[in-house]
Design an enzyme around this catalytic site. Sequence first.
Site, PDB file in Angstrom:
ATOM      1  N   ARG A 207      50.401  -1.963 -39.428  1.00  0.00           N
ATOM      2  CA  ARG A 207      50.612  -0.614 -38.869  1.00  0.00           C
ATOM      3  C   ARG A 207      49.376  -0.144 -38.094  1.00  0.00           C
ATOM      4  O   ARG A 207      49.348  -0.163 -36.865  1.00  0.00           O
ATOM      5  CB  ARG A 207      50.961   0.357 -40.010  1.00  0.00           C
ATOM      6  CG  ARG A 207      51.521   1.705 -39.558  1.00  0.00           C
ATOM      7  CD  ARG A 207      50.484   2.725 -39.132  1.00  0.00           C
ATOM      8  NE  ARG A 207      49.500   3.025 -40.167  1.00  0.00           N
ATOM      9  CZ  ARG A 207      48.389   3.727 -39.933  1.00  0.00           C
ATOM     10  NH1 ARG A 207      48.116   4.185 -38.733  1.00  0.00           N
ATOM     11  NH2 ARG A 207      47.517   3.949 -40.901  1.00  0.00           N
TER      12      ARG A 207
ATOM     13  N   CYS B 234      43.445   4.265 -33.245  1.00  0.00           N
ATOM     14  CA  CYS B 234      44.517   5.224 -33.000  1.00  0.00           C
ATOM     15  C   CYS B 234      44.396   5.694 -31.554  1.00  0.00           C
ATOM     16  O   CYS B 234      43.316   6.107 -31.132  1.00  0.00           O
ATOM     17  CB  CYS B 234      44.379   6.400 -33.978  1.00  0.00           C
ATOM     18  SG  CYS B 234      45.516   7.745 -33.638  1.00  0.00           S
TER      19      CYS B 234
HETATM   20  P1  HMG Z   1      56.766  15.844 -30.168  1.00  0.00           P
HETATM   21  O1  HMG Z   1      56.836  15.407 -28.752  1.00  0.00           O
HETATM   22  O2  HMG Z   1      56.147  17.151 -30.485  1.00  0.00           O
HETATM   23  O3  HMG Z   1      58.192  15.736 -30.868  1.00  0.00           O
HETATM   24  O4  HMG Z   1      56.027  14.689 -30.991  1.00  0.00           O
HETATM   25  P2  HMG Z   1      59.549  16.497 -30.653  1.00  0.00           P
HETATM   26  O5  HMG Z   1      60.096  16.808 -32.004  1.00  0.00           O
HETATM   27  O6  HMG Z   1      59.380  17.607 -29.648  1.00  0.00           O
HETATM   28  O7  HMG Z   1      60.458  15.355 -29.996  1.00  0.00           O
HETATM   29  C1  HMG Z   1      60.226  14.829 -28.705  1.00  0.00           C
HETATM   30  C2  HMG Z   1      61.085  13.570 -28.522  1.00  0.00           C
HETATM   31  O8  HMG Z   1      60.645  12.551 -29.442  1.00  0.00           O
HETATM   32  C3  HMG Z   1      62.553  13.793 -28.839  1.00  0.00           C
HETATM   33  O9  HMG Z   1      63.299  12.895 -28.025  1.00  0.00           O
HETATM   34  C4  HMG Z   1      62.688  13.349 -30.283  1.00  0.00           C
HETATM   35  O10 HMG Z   1      63.982  12.918 -30.640  1.00  0.00           O
HETATM   36  C5  HMG Z   1      61.719  12.188 -30.316  1.00  0.00           C
HETATM   37  P3  HMG Z   1      64.076  13.402 -26.717  1.00  0.00           P
HETATM   38  O11 HMG Z   1      65.011  14.465 -27.220  1.00  0.00           O
HETATM   39  O12 HMG Z   1      62.996  13.944 -25.801  1.00  0.00           O
HETATM   40  O13 HMG Z   1      64.733  12.156 -26.222  1.00  0.00           O
HETATM   41  N1  HMG Z   1      61.193  11.994 -31.673  1.00  0.00           N
HETATM   42  C6  HMG Z   1      61.275  10.837 -32.343  1.00  0.00           C
HETATM   43  N2  HMG Z   1      61.812   9.643 -32.032  1.00  0.00           N
HETATM   44  C7  HMG Z   1      61.741   8.674 -32.967  1.00  0.00           C
HETATM   45  N3  HMG Z   1      61.172   8.857 -34.184  1.00  0.00           N
HETATM   46  C8  HMG Z   1      60.625  10.034 -34.522  1.00  0.00           C
HETATM   47  C9  HMG Z   1      60.672  11.083 -33.588  1.00  0.00           C
HETATM   48  N4  HMG Z   1      60.239  12.355 -33.616  1.00  0.00           N
HETATM   49  C10 HMG Z   1      60.571  12.902 -32.431  1.00  0.00           C
HETATM   50  N5  HMG Z   1      60.065  10.199 -35.733  1.00  0.00           N
HETATM   51  C11 HMG Z   1      55.659  13.447 -33.020  1.00  0.00           C
HETATM   52  C12 HMG Z   1      55.738  14.819 -32.367  1.00  0.00           C
HETATM   53  C13 HMG Z   1      55.111  13.638 -34.406  1.00  0.00           C
HETATM   54  C14 HMG Z   1      57.060  12.850 -33.081  1.00  0.00           C
HETATM   55  C15 HMG Z   1      54.767  12.534 -32.147  1.00  0.00           C
HETATM   56  O14 HMG Z   1      53.568  13.203 -31.812  1.00  0.00           O
HETATM   57  C16 HMG Z   1      54.434  11.249 -32.846  1.00  0.00           C
HETATM   58  O15 HMG Z   1      55.306  10.419 -33.063  1.00  0.00           O
HETATM   59  N6  HMG Z   1      53.163  11.039 -33.201  1.00  0.00           N
HETATM   60  C17 HMG Z   1      52.734   9.853 -33.944  1.00  0.00           C
HETATM   61  C18 HMG Z   1      51.318   9.529 -33.616  1.00  0.00           C
HETATM   62  C19 HMG Z   1      50.872   8.353 -34.437  1.00  0.00           C
HETATM   63  O16 HMG Z   1      51.662   7.577 -34.959  1.00  0.00           O
HETATM   64  N7  HMG Z   1      49.529   8.202 -34.545  1.00  0.00           N
HETATM   65  C20 HMG Z   1      48.941   7.105 -35.254  1.00  0.00           C
HETATM   66  C21 HMG Z   1      49.102   7.197 -36.746  1.00  0.00           C
HETATM   67  S1  HMG Z   1      47.912   8.285 -37.504  1.00  0.00           S
HETATM   68  C22 HMG Z   1      46.512   7.274 -37.716  1.00  0.00           C
HETATM   69  O17 HMG Z   1      46.433   6.218 -37.163  1.00  0.00           O
HETATM   70  C23 HMG Z   1      45.421   7.704 -38.673  1.00  0.00           C
HETATM   71  C24 HMG Z   1      45.477   6.960 -40.016  1.00  0.00           C
HETATM   72  O18 HMG Z   1      45.330   5.567 -39.821  1.00  0.00           O
HETATM   73  C25 HMG Z   1      44.353   7.453 -40.942  1.00  0.00           C
HETATM   74  C26 HMG Z   1      42.985   7.513 -40.269  1.00  0.00           C
HETATM   75  O19 HMG Z   1      42.542   6.529 -39.656  1.00  0.00           O
HETATM   76  O20 HMG Z   1      42.369   8.573 -40.405  1.00  0.00           O
HETATM   77  C27 HMG Z   1      46.808   7.197 -40.740  1.00  0.00           C
HETATM   78 MG    MG Z   2      43.413   4.579 -39.419  1.00  0.00          MG
END
Ligand code: HMG
Ligand code: MG
Length: 302
Positions: free
Chosen positions: A13, A239
């Site tokens: 992931r 990220c």
């Molecule tokens: P948004 O644009 O605000 O979402 O994103 P929305 O609710 O307005 O939806 C926009 C579009 O996305 C819509 O589609 C939704 O259906 C779709 P449209 O109607 O335009 O066709 N959508 C989705 N599609 C599939 N699966 C979903 C989903 N949600 C909405 N779950 C959102 C908000 C949270 C979805 C977006 O910002 C996002 O997916 N972010 C994820 C970012 C991410 O994964 N970052 C990396 C992980 S965190 C990390 O790495 C840190 C960690 O390792 C710890 C550390 O290191 O500190 C964990």
């Molecule tokens: Mg991380």
Amino acid sequence: MADNVRIYEVGPRDGLQNEKAPISTDDKLEFIGLLADAGLREIEATSFVSPTAIPQLADADELMRRLERRAGVRHPVLVPNERGLERAEAAGVEAVAVFTAASEQFTRANINMTITESIAAFRPVIERAHERGWWSRGYVSTAFGCPYQGEVGEAAVVGVARQLFELGVDEVSIGDTIGVAGPADVRRVVTALLHAGIDAERLAMHFHDTRGTALANVTAALDLGIRCFDSSTGGTGGCPYAPGAAGNLATEDLVYLLDREGMTHGVDLDGVLAAARHISEVLGRALSTKVGQAGGWRPAGA
Ligand code: HMG
Ligand code: MG
């Protein structure tokens, strides 16, 4: 104090989410299989997030449907909202992780929510986890520093961790998202969490090794009773919404350190190195981790 440590593998992931060239679902599944062969029992498999936000993990539905489940191996997936929950449930997951941060600006950049909104978005996810008997985890990112806001105080970390526990997660992982912490920072933040009444057994530490401090940070956390560490086989990771973030602490480096510390963890170093070689071939890059390059050590005469 217990000398058993949980190694929580995030390679499939966190390790892959920032890779630009598409990686096939077959190669990801082979990677996960090799990690399980190495004895890893918690393998974060993918994320049910927006495919626009993280294109590399857009195959989460297919991957989880095809993933061979092995007895005793947990495959948590990241779920940010109800849409992700629907997808995860349809794919038959048994463990979920929600993710927010200790700084507002990173939370906005990463998941387009305030911290308060993120907690509200996670509520139905954790409620469903309880109904279904899924294991659950919450992440507090930018616990030691934010790429947008700078220094982050320990009170903010404690506040967000508490809110995640109030939702009912089983465990909270404290993230050094951009790899800026040193051992003194770890002592400051972990001590604050423990003083707030949080049990060390329900905490994990998630170090990125951007500046080479991850192993030193592990030893500082071990001294304070932390017994779960996140790591990525091959040392990949980062990220896209955390400029400056580099690889996670490498699982092979962590396993070697824990072995020398006399801690038990159930993970076989040679098996991890085999998985690391697989992912480095898939990515077309030589392994850059210390133990990946040097190998383990079999003392002469042993
Ligand atoms: P948004 O644009 O605000 O979402 O994103 P929305 O609710 O307005 O939806 C926009 C579009 O996305 C819509 O589609 C939704 O259906 C779709 P449209 O109607 O335009 O066709 N959508 C989705 N599609 C599939 N699966 C979903 C989903 N949600 C909405 N779950 C959102 C908000 C949270 C979805 C977006 O910002 C996002 O997916 N972010 C994820 C970012 C991410 O994964 N970052 C990396 C992980 S965190 C990390 O790495 C840190 C960690 O390792 C710890 C550390 O290191 O500190 C964990
Ligand atoms: Mg991380």
